[in-house]
Enzyme design. Structure first.
Site, PDB file in Angstrom:
ATOM      1  N   CYS A  70     -33.686  33.243-116.306  1.00 51.12           N
ATOM      2  CA  CYS A  70     -32.665  33.777-115.380  1.00 51.12           C
ATOM      3  C   CYS A  70     -32.823  33.253-113.948  1.00 51.12           C
ATOM      4  O   CYS A  70     -31.832  32.911-113.290  1.00 51.12           O
ATOM      5  CB  CYS A  70     -32.710  35.300-115.387  1.00 51.12           C
ATOM      6  SG  CYS A  70     -34.377  35.978-115.395  1.00 51.12           S
ATOM      7  N   HIS A 111     -30.995  39.451-109.444  1.00 54.35           N
ATOM      8  CA  HIS A 111     -32.133  38.718-108.880  1.00 54.35           C
ATOM      9  C   HIS A 111     -31.670  38.029-107.588  1.00 54.35           C
ATOM     10  O   HIS A 111     -30.587  37.432-107.543  1.00 54.35           O
ATOM     11  CB  HIS A 111     -32.601  37.626-109.834  1.00 54.35           C
ATOM     12  CG  HIS A 111     -33.371  38.115-111.032  1.00 54.35           C
ATOM     13  ND1 HIS A 111     -33.601  39.437-111.305  1.00 54.35           N
ATOM     14  CD2 HIS A 111     -33.994  37.409-112.025  1.00 54.35           C
ATOM     15  CE1 HIS A 111     -34.326  39.535-112.423  1.00 54.35           C
ATOM     16  NE2 HIS A 111     -34.574  38.313-112.881  1.00 54.35           N
TER      17      HIS A 111
HETATM   18  O1  3JN Z   1     -38.766  39.052-115.586  1.00 52.06           O
HETATM   19  C1  3JN Z   1     -37.656  38.538-115.441  1.00 52.06           C
HETATM   20  O2  3JN Z   1     -36.917  38.854-114.514  1.00 52.06           O
HETATM   21  C2  3JN Z   1     -37.218  37.512-116.391  1.00 52.06           C
HETATM   22  C3  3JN Z   1     -38.020  37.570-117.630  1.00 52.06           C
HETATM   23  C4  3JN Z   1     -37.918  36.675-118.568  1.00 52.06           C
HETATM   24  C5  3JN Z   1     -38.745  36.724-119.758  1.00 52.06           C
HETATM   25  C6  3JN Z   1     -39.468  37.875-120.070  1.00 52.06           C
HETATM   26  C7  3JN Z   1     -40.286  37.917-121.193  1.00 52.06           C
HETATM   27  C8  3JN Z   1     -40.399  36.815-122.002  1.00 52.06           C
HETATM   28  C9  3JN Z   1     -38.817  35.616-120.607  1.00 52.06           C
HETATM   29  C10 3JN Z   1     -38.002  34.401-120.302  1.00 52.06           C
HETATM   30  O3  3JN Z   1     -36.776  34.443-120.468  1.00 52.06           O
HETATM   31  O4  3JN Z   1     -38.556  33.398-119.905  1.00 52.06           O
HETATM   32  C11 3JN Z   1     -39.668  35.659-121.724  1.00 52.06           C
HETATM   33  C12 3JN Z   1     -39.842  34.491-122.613  1.00 52.06           C
HETATM   34  O5  3JN Z   1     -38.941  34.189-123.385  1.00 52.06           O
HETATM   35  O6  3JN Z   1     -40.902  33.884-122.536  1.00 52.06           O
END
Ligand code: 3JN
Length: 340
Positions: free
Chosen positions: A133, A246
């Site tokens: 994101c 965000h």
């Molecule tokens: O914390 C956020 O604002 C974004 C989080 C993304 C996220 C959280 C847990 C696992 C991801 C990601 O999209 O990169 C993942 C992941 O897929 O590794």
């Protein structure tokens, strides 16, 4: 002959991004034949509303992808690792929202406003990766600037909403605020420390280089999406007590001389970008205004005169929409328009 409707599966349907997928598919009138809602054992058996119907949530297993054209995945990286290749093998094109496949050189990492041409590479493995994101909103706003001025270096600090960490983290922020106002000890569980009235300079786990995984996702994904390994990116990612949206403070240095008025003009006509930049009248993007909106909002555009060609910007987007579900549905729209 071209199909009129497409069978779609949503994997991880009961999560915050899963529910956003349903909202966006409905809003944009995506031409759905059958919609299959899939989740783990914990949530299978519940129902979710789509177009006025309460659809059952089924268990995500090996059989579920037969006859499905497009899979919108947000079930967590380990589940995607197992099920996305299985779905692809069954003939379903997977658009995966996790980090599992993003850096695979054979799998395209796509933001439609930036590199829609990469979608063609879905044919390699039947999988398209949706970026993180924080990366998506940054590249949407920086792409037109990179094309005109060539960005050499990006320094970004994020202010990330708790919804990025899922519904448990959203509930935790609410509960902690209630506890604190009632003189009770706030409970910490979903995030590494108390988030109410606090900022946490940690998103995801730490790596040996002192950065977090979230920070290195921003570095590596930006290079891949811009198809430019020479661009230098350094990031600090911070969780703040905001529910949705965000924000990012971004400093860039460019090869060509850069002018803030020119950048404002350029961004006003850029796809997916809204400029909100009248600071003297209190106009700049804020998460409370941007939640539930599709665009990436940019403000506080100003020269950084501590370096030859420097610029500062403030960028805000709905992390669940453009940062996740909307970006994936936009990819699906291009897939059905041009490829399926
Ligand atoms: O914390 C956020 O604002 C974004 C989080 C993304 C996220 C959280 C847990 C696992 C991801 C990601 O999209 O990169 C993942 C992941 O897929 O590794």
């Amino acid at each position: 002959m071209k199909k009129k409707t497409y069978n779609v599966a949503v994997a991880g349907a009961t999560g915050v991004v899963g529910k956003e997928f349903l909202k966006i598919l409905e809003e944009r009138r995506f031409p759905i034949g059958e919609l299959r809602l899939l989740a783990s054992e914990k949530s299978a058996g519940t129902r979710l509303e789509f177009m006025g119907d309460a659809l059952p949530v089924r268990l995500l297993d090996e059989e579920t992808f037969k006859g499905v054209d497009i899979g919108l995945f947000s079930p967590g990286a380990s589940v995607s690792a197992l099920h996305a290749p299985r779905a692809a093998k069954a003939g379903c094109v997977v658009i995966d929202n996790t980090s599992q496949f993003r850096m695979d050189p054979l799998i395209p990492l796509v933001v439609p406003e930036v590199n829609p041409e990469a979608i063609a590479l879905y044919k390699n493995k039947g999988i398209i990766a949706n970026p993180n994101c924080s990366t998506i909103q940054m590249v949407v706003a920086l792409k037109p600037i990179h094309d005109r001025y060539k960005i050499k270096r990006i320094v970004v600090s994020t202010y990330q909403a708790v919804s990025g960490a899922g519904k448990e983290a959203m509930e935790e922020l609410s509960e902690q605020v209630k506890s604190l106002f009632n003189m009770k000890e706030p409970v910490v569980g979903a995030l590494p420390h108390r988030i109410a009235f606090n900022c946490l300079p940690q998103i995801d786990s730490f790596l040996d280089n002192g950065y977090t995984k979230e920070e290195m996702k921003m570095v590596n994904e930006t290079k891949k999406i811009f198809n430019d390994d020479s661009i230098k990116v350094t990031a600090t990612t911070v969780r703040v007590p905001v529910f949705v949206g965000h924000s990012e403070s971004i400093n860039i240095e460019t090869v060509k001389p850069i002018d803030p008025d020119d950048v404002r003009k350029l961004l006003k006509s850029a796809p997916g970008v809204t400029v909100l930049d009248d600071p003297k009248n209190g106009v700049y993007p804020m998460p409370i205004d941007v939640a539930d909106q599709d665009d990436t909002f940019v403000g506080r555009i100003r020269r950084d005169d501590t370096v030859p060609n420097g610029l500062n910007l403030w960028i805000v987007a709905d992390n669940l929409r453009k940062g996740a579900a909307l970006n994936a549905v936009q990819i699906a729209e291009i897939l059905i328009r041009d490829y399926l």
